[in-house]
Design a protein around this motif. Structure first.
Motif, PDB file in Angstrom:
ATOM      1  N   ALA A  53       0.824  -1.209   0.000  1.00 43.58           N
ATOM      2  CA  ALA A  53       0.000   0.000   0.000  1.00 43.58           C
ATOM      3  C   ALA A  53       0.862   1.264   0.000  1.00 43.58           C
ATOM      4  CB  ALA A  53      -0.919  -0.012   1.198  1.00 43.58           C
ATOM      5  N   SER A  54       2.036   1.197   0.645  1.00 47.12           N
ATOM      6  CA  SER A  54       2.879   2.385   0.765  1.00 47.12           C
ATOM      7  C   SER A  54       3.974   2.433  -0.295  1.00 47.12           C
ATOM      8  CB  SER A  54       3.529   2.410   2.149  1.00 47.12           C
ATOM      9  OG  SER A  54       4.444   1.341   2.263  1.00 47.12           O
ATOM     10  N   ALA A  55       4.042   1.422  -1.151  1.00 47.28           N
ATOM     11  CA  ALA A  55       5.158   1.336  -2.092  1.00 47.28           C
ATOM     12  C   ALA A  55       4.914   2.199  -3.321  1.00 47.28           C
ATOM     13  CB  ALA A  55       5.368  -0.112  -2.522  1.00 47.28           C
ATOM     14  N   HIS A  56       5.996   2.751  -3.822  1.00 45.78           N
ATOM     15  CA  HIS A  56       5.959   3.473  -5.085  1.00 45.78           C
ATOM     16  C   HIS A  56       6.919   2.778  -6.039  1.00 45.78           C
ATOM     17  CE1 HIS A  56       3.764   6.741  -3.208  1.00 45.78           C
ATOM     18  NE2 HIS A  56       4.615   6.667  -2.208  1.00 45.78           N
ATOM     19  N   THR A  57       6.417   2.423  -7.196  1.00 42.47           N
ATOM     20  CA  THR A  57       7.251   1.764  -8.194  1.00 42.47           C
ATOM     21  C   THR A  57       7.572   2.755  -9.303  1.00 42.47           C
ATOM     22  OG1 THR A  57       6.236  -0.365  -7.713  1.00 42.47           O
ATOM     23  CG2 THR A  57       7.406  -0.164  -9.792  1.00 42.47           C
ATOM     24  N   LYS A  58       8.865   2.878  -9.598  1.00 41.19           N
ATOM     25  CA  LYS A  58       9.296   3.829 -10.606  1.00 41.19           C
ATOM     26  C   LYS A  58      10.062   3.122 -11.716  1.00 41.19           C
ATOM     27  CE  LYS A  58       8.963   7.097  -7.082  1.00 41.19           C
ATOM     28  NZ  LYS A  58       9.034   6.930  -5.635  1.00 41.19           N
ATOM     29  N   LEU A  59       9.744   3.504 -12.927  1.00 39.73           N
ATOM     30  CA  LEU A  59      10.482   2.975 -14.069  1.00 39.73           C
ATOM     31  C   LEU A  59      11.766   3.787 -14.232  1.00 39.73           C
ATOM     32  CD1 LEU A  59      10.551   1.099 -16.575  1.00 39.73           C
ATOM     33  CD2 LEU A  59       9.374   2.945 -17.824  1.00 39.73           C
ATOM     34  N   LEU A  60      12.912   3.121 -14.091  1.00 37.70           N
ATOM     35  CA  LEU A  60      14.199   3.808 -14.204  1.00 37.70           C
ATOM     36  C   LEU A  60      14.669   3.898 -15.648  1.00 37.70           C
ATOM     37  CD1 LEU A  60      16.073   2.051 -11.258  1.00 37.70           C
ATOM     38  CD2 LEU A  60      14.856   4.234 -11.199  1.00 37.70           C
ATOM     39  N   GLY A  61      14.306   2.899 -16.418  1.00 41.33           N
ATOM     40  CA  GLY A  61      14.735   2.833 -17.805  1.00 41.33           C
ATOM     41  C   GLY A  61      14.535   1.417 -18.304  1.00 41.33           C
ATOM     42  N   ARG A  62      15.167   1.120 -19.425  1.00 42.29           N
ATOM     43  CA  ARG A  62      14.999  -0.209 -20.019  1.00 42.29           C
ATOM     44  C   ARG A  62      16.347  -0.809 -20.383  1.00 42.29           C
ATOM     45  NH1 ARG A  62       9.804  -1.656 -21.224  1.00 42.29           N
ATOM     46  NH2 ARG A  62       8.288   0.011 -20.890  1.00 42.29           N
ATOM     47  N   SER A  63      16.369  -2.128 -20.359  1.00 45.83           N
ATOM     48  CA  SER A  63      17.560  -2.871 -20.770  1.00 45.83           C
ATOM     49  C   SER A  63      17.740  -2.738 -22.279  1.00 45.83           C
ATOM     50  CB  SER A  63      17.389  -4.343 -20.394  1.00 45.83           C
ATOM     51  OG  SER A  63      16.332  -4.898 -21.174  1.00 45.83           O
ATOM     52  N   TRP A  64      18.863  -3.263 -22.784  1.00 43.64           N
ATOM     53  CA  TRP A  64      19.104  -3.209 -24.232  1.00 43.64           C
ATOM     54  C   TRP A  64      17.989  -3.890 -25.005  1.00 43.64           C
ATOM     55  CZ3 TRP A  64      22.159   0.254 -25.934  1.00 43.64           C
ATOM     56  CH2 TRP A  64      23.338   0.588 -25.270  1.00 43.64           C
ATOM     57  N   GLN A  65      17.435  -4.959 -24.457  1.00 41.86           N
ATOM     58  CA  GLN A  65      16.357  -5.672 -25.156  1.00 41.86           C
ATOM     59  C   GLN A  65      14.978  -5.128 -24.796  1.00 41.86           C
ATOM     60  OE1 GLN A  65      17.309  -9.794 -24.233  1.00 41.86           O
ATOM     61  NE2 GLN A  65      18.586  -9.966 -26.067  1.00 41.86           N
ATOM     62  N   GLY A  66      14.936  -4.017 -24.080  1.00 46.34           N
ATOM     63  CA  GLY A  66      13.672  -3.329 -23.861  1.00 46.34           C
ATOM     64  C   GLY A  66      12.910  -3.724 -22.616  1.00 46.34           C
ATOM     65  N   ARG A  67      13.539  -4.543 -21.779  1.00 43.53           N
ATOM     66  CA  ARG A  67      12.835  -4.938 -20.548  1.00 43.53           C
ATOM     67  C   ARG A  67      12.901  -3.797 -19.532  1.00 43.53           C
ATOM     68  NH1 ARG A  67      15.351  -9.694 -22.387  1.00 43.53           N
ATOM     69  NH2 ARG A  67      13.821 -11.323 -22.784  1.00 43.53           N
ATOM     70  N   PRO A  68      11.795  -3.570 -18.795  1.00 42.55           N
ATOM     71  CA  PRO A  68      11.799  -2.485 -17.819  1.00 42.55           C
ATOM     72  C   PRO A  68      12.719  -2.786 -16.639  1.00 42.55           C
ATOM     73  CG  PRO A  68       9.751  -3.735 -17.698  1.00 42.55           C
ATOM     74  CD  PRO A  68      10.500  -4.257 -18.885  1.00 42.55           C
ATOM     75  N   ILE A  69      13.382  -1.749 -16.165  1.00 42.37           N
ATOM     76  CA  ILE A  69      14.176  -1.832 -14.931  1.00 42.37           C
ATOM     77  C   ILE A  69      13.531  -0.850 -13.965  1.00 42.37           C
ATOM     78  CG2 ILE A  69      16.423  -1.422 -13.875  1.00 42.37           C
ATOM     79  CD1 ILE A  69      17.664  -2.194 -16.616  1.00 42.37           C
ATOM     80  N   VAL A  70      13.051  -1.383 -12.850  1.00 36.33           N
ATOM     81  CA  VAL A  70      12.262  -0.554 -11.935  1.00 36.33           C
ATOM     82  C   VAL A  70      12.930  -0.462 -10.574  1.00 36.33           C
ATOM     83  CG1 VAL A  70      10.106  -1.189 -13.106  1.00 36.33           C
ATOM     84  CG2 VAL A  70      10.845  -2.456 -11.059  1.00 36.33           C
ATOM     85  N   ALA A  71      12.538   0.575  -9.849  1.00 32.06           N
ATOM     86  CA  ALA A  71      12.882   0.702  -8.437  1.00 32.06           C
ATOM     87  C   ALA A  71      11.584   0.831  -7.649  1.00 32.06           C
ATOM     88  CB  ALA A  71      13.752   1.934  -8.204  1.00 32.06           C
ATOM     89  N   VAL A  72      11.570   0.219  -6.482  1.00 38.30           N
ATOM     90  CA  VAL A  72      10.433   0.319  -5.577  1.00 38.30           C
ATOM     91  C   VAL A  72      10.909   1.048  -4.325  1.00 38.30           C
ATOM     92  CG1 VAL A  72       8.703  -0.958  -4.254  1.00 38.30           C
ATOM     93  CG2 VAL A  72       9.487  -1.836  -6.466  1.00 38.30           C
ATOM     94  N   GLU A  73      10.159   2.048  -3.909  1.00 38.51           N
ATOM     95  CA  GLU A  73      10.477   2.780  -2.687  1.00 38.51           C
ATOM     96  C   GLU A  73       9.440   2.446  -1.628  1.00 38.51           C
ATOM     97  OE1 GLU A  73       9.968   7.022  -2.872  1.00 38.51           O
ATOM     98  OE2 GLU A  73      11.186   7.392  -1.094  1.00 38.51           O
ATOM     99  N   VAL A  74       9.894   2.008  -0.466  1.00 40.23           N
ATOM    100  CA  VAL A  74       8.982   1.743   0.654  1.00 40.23           C
ATOM    101  C   VAL A  74       9.524   2.431   1.904  1.00 40.23           C
ATOM    102  CG1 VAL A  74       8.200  -0.494  -0.267  1.00 40.23           C
ATOM    103  CG2 VAL A  74      10.135  -0.423   1.322  1.00 40.23           C
ATOM    104  N   GLY A  75       8.640   2.567   2.889  1.00 40.53           N
ATOM    105  CA  GLY A  75       9.068   3.117   4.171  1.00 40.53           C
ATOM    106  C   GLY A  75       8.817   4.599   4.273  1.00 40.53           C
ATOM    107  N   ASP A  76       9.735   5.265   4.949  1.00 43.27           N
ATOM    108  CA  ASP A  76       9.593   6.674   5.296  1.00 43.27           C
ATOM    109  C   ASP A  76      10.548   7.502   4.441  1.00 43.27           C
ATOM    110  OD1 ASP A  76       9.635   9.172   6.412  1.00 43.27           O
ATOM    111  OD2 ASP A  76      10.277   8.516   8.410  1.00 43.27           O
ATOM    112  N   PRO A  77      10.021   8.322   3.542  1.00 44.42           N
ATOM    113  CA  PRO A  77      10.907   9.088   2.643  1.00 44.42           C
ATOM    114  C   PRO A  77      11.883  10.010   3.373  1.00 44.42           C
ATOM    115  CG  PRO A  77       8.632   9.173   1.873  1.00 44.42           C
ATOM    116  CD  PRO A  77       8.603   8.526   3.227  1.00 44.42           C
ATOM    117  N   THR A  78      11.611  10.308   4.642  1.00 48.10           N
ATOM    118  CA  THR A  78      12.528  11.167   5.395  1.00 48.10           C
ATOM    119  C   THR A  78      13.530  10.344   6.215  1.00 48.10           C
ATOM    120  OG1 THR A  78      11.118  11.305   7.354  1.00 48.10           O
ATOM    121  CG2 THR A  78      10.721  12.912   5.615  1.00 48.10           C
ATOM    122  N   GLY A  79      13.426   9.029   6.136  1.00 46.44           N
ATOM    123  CA  GLY A  79      14.290   8.167   6.947  1.00 46.44           C
ATOM    124  C   GLY A  79      15.659   7.939   6.318  1.00 46.44           C
ATOM    125  N   THR A  80      16.442   7.097   6.961  1.00 45.93           N
ATOM    126  CA  THR A  80      17.772   6.724   6.452  1.00 45.93           C
ATOM    127  C   THR A  80      17.613   6.031   5.105  1.00 45.93           C
ATOM    128  OG1 THR A  80      18.553   6.401   8.705  1.00 45.93           O
ATOM    129  CG2 THR A  80      19.855   5.393   6.942  1.00 45.93           C
TER     130      THR A  80
END
Ligand code: ZN
Length: 228
Positions: free
Chosen positions: A20-47
């Motif tokens: 529920a708290s996760a944000h998934t971001k598309l960072l870019g794509r591999s050479w063959q076009g596959r998505p490379i994503v990052a997921v952010e969870v937790g407290d954006p002001t935390g460590t």
């Protein structure tokens, strides 16, 4: 700064967040076009902590740990997870990316030309996937970055804060080993480039980690994040 502006434009919110708290971001794509994503969870002001589940396509044990981390909402941590930086390699079952390059020899610090298994690519950051990781790390400036590999069964410590590395080793059960700084590796680059930032490799044993092991590695990520 150009890099920051660029990566900002890549941060597109996707559907189906991992929790529920996760944000998934598309960072870019591999050479063959596959998505490379990052997921952010937790407290954006935390460590801020960054975890890469896999960079070598034939070392996928860390992806299960990444998926487990995505489902959590850690207090006091801004946890970023890239489950799979090398989706073309995972699809093909190869260490290297679709160009035959070992992404962990394609970073710029002490980069040198290498062939074969450790193919470095023609120049530093020649590879799209390495550039994606480079931009993300510069953008986030994480307190700790953990790269999962296999299957040496150890914490490969080379140039980070030993208190952090040793705390991860203690909680994970992976033996702690000070190791050389590899030419062109992501860990070497980060530890020599970013101040107040520690990167290390967590070399899992062979095979897929069982649920109890996944839980232990998750605890180790949190322990490393909170180490002095
Ligand atoms: Zn590896």
């Amino acid at each position: 700064m150009k890099t920051l502006a660029l990566i900002g434009s890549f941060f597109v919110l996707c559907a189906m967040p991992a929790s529920a708290s996760a944000h998934t971001k598309l960072l870019g794509r591999s050479w063959q076009g596959r998505p490379i994503v990052a997921v952010e969870v937790g407290d954006p002001t935390g460590t801020r902590v960054l975890v890469f589940g896999s960079i070598h396509g034939n070392e996928t044990g860390g992806i299960a740990i990444a998926r487990a981390l995505e489902r959590l909402t850690p207090h006091g941590l801004d946890l970023w997870i890239v489950p799979d930086l090398n989706p073309d390699g995972v699809a093909a079952g190869t260490r290297q990316n679709a160009h035959g390059v070992d992404l962990n020899r394609n970073f710029s610090f002490r980069w040198r030309r290498m062939d074969g298994v450790y193919e470095s690519g023609p120049r530093p950051f020649s590879e799209r996937e390495a550039r994606i990781a480079h931009s993300l790390i510069l953008h986030l400036h994480p307190h700790v970055t953990i790269w999962f590999h296999q299957h040496l069964d150890m914490v490969w410590a080379s140039g980070g804060d030993r208190r952090i590395e040793k705390e991860f080793a203690r909680v994970s059960g992976l033996p702690y080993h000070p190791m050389p700084q590899l030419a062109g590796s992501s860990v070497t680059w980060q530890n020599n480039t970013l101040h107040d930032s520690t990167a290390f490799a967590a070399e899992l044993p062979a095979g897929q980690p069982a649920p109890a092991a996944v839980a232990r590695y998750v605890r180790a990520v949190f322990a490393a994040a909170k180490a002095p």
